[in-house]
Design a protein around this motif. Structure first.
Motif, short mmCIF file in Angstrom:
data_model
loop_
_atom_site.label_atom_id
_atom_site.label_comp_id
_atom_site.label_asym_id
_atom_site.label_seq_id
_atom_site.Cartn_x
_atom_site.Cartn_y
_atom_site.Cartn_z
N TYR A 3 0.86 -1.18 0.00
CA TYR A 3 0.00 0.00 0.00
C TYR A 3 0.90 1.23 0.00
N ASP A 12 -11.58 11.49 0.12
CA ASP A 12 -11.37 10.31 0.97
C ASP A 12 -12.30 10.29 2.18
N GLN A 15 -14.60 7.25 3.29
CA GLN A 15 -13.86 6.08 3.77
C GLN A 15 -13.19 6.38 5.12
N ARG A 54 -3.25 3.76 1.51
CA ARG A 54 -4.15 3.47 0.39
C ARG A 54 -3.66 2.24 -0.39
N ASP A 57 -7.91 2.13 -4.68
CA ASP A 57 -8.83 3.20 -4.29
C ASP A 57 -9.35 3.04 -2.86
N LYS A 58 -8.82 2.07 -2.13
CA LYS A 58 -9.31 1.76 -0.79
C LYS A 58 -8.42 2.40 0.27
N LEU A 60 -7.10 2.33 3.89
CA LEU A 60 -6.92 1.29 4.90
C LEU A 60 -6.83 1.87 6.31
N TYR A 88 -7.82 -4.37 8.48
CA TYR A 88 -6.41 -4.17 8.16
C TYR A 88 -5.52 -4.02 9.39
#
Length: 166
Positions: A3, A12, A15, A54, A57-58, A60, A88
């Motif tokens: 990542y 962001d 998220q 990241r 596109d996620k 963490l 995570y």
């Protein structure tokens, strides 16, 4: 897991907020009972020194700094907020985010990072110690959760060895 650690963008926020809510739901990450709206969160945090971990596109995990005072003499003292998504945790994401925010904060002239961690959040306390923070005190029964349970917090700080040493 590969990542990157990047600057947090306003896009962001959803998220970041979801990860924050996961922290709230643990009952030992914060005394907050709900995540604020973006504008309130944005106003309460330093404009720089906002990072996300990241993977594609996620998001963490994330880390951000908040001023501890409006007084100029405390301009180099900030509070750290750090959260890692439930799926995570245990992958050193928090440690890597914290190490990077230490570097970035020193580049911005910040000499002290401060945090108040709920005493039962042992993993967070250990992570902060690993990144150079030291325990400076305990505030007993300082706040209570929405369920009425009181908690102590462990006060920790990391003083820069590069900034504010003169």
């Amino acid at each position: 897991m590969k990542y990157s650690i990047e600057e947090m963008k306003p896009s962001d926020w959803e998220q970041v907020k979801d990860i924050y809510l996961e922290g709230i739901n643990t009952g030992i990450a914060t005394f907050q009972s709900e995540a604020p709206a973006w504008n309130a969160w944005d106003r309460g945090h330093v404009d720089s020194c906002r990072l996300v971990a990241r993977l594609d596109d996620k998001v963490l995990g994330w880390v951000a700094l908040s001023p501890t005072s409006t007084r100029e003499c405390y301009s180099g003292v900030v509070e750290v907020s750090i959260y890692v998504g439930e799926k995570y945790r245990g992958n050193a994401i928090g440690t890597n985010l914290l190490k990077r925010i230490v570097e970035q904060s020193e580049e911005k002239g910040i000499w002290t990072l401060y945090c108040a961690i709920i005493r039962e959040n042992i993993k967070s306390i250990e992570m902060h110690k690993k990144c150079g923070f030291r325990e400076i005190g305990i505030r007993e029964r300082i706040a209570k959760m929405p369920n009425g349970m009181w908690h102590d917090v462990v006060l920790m700080e990391r003083r820069s060895k590069v900034v504010g040493i003169g």
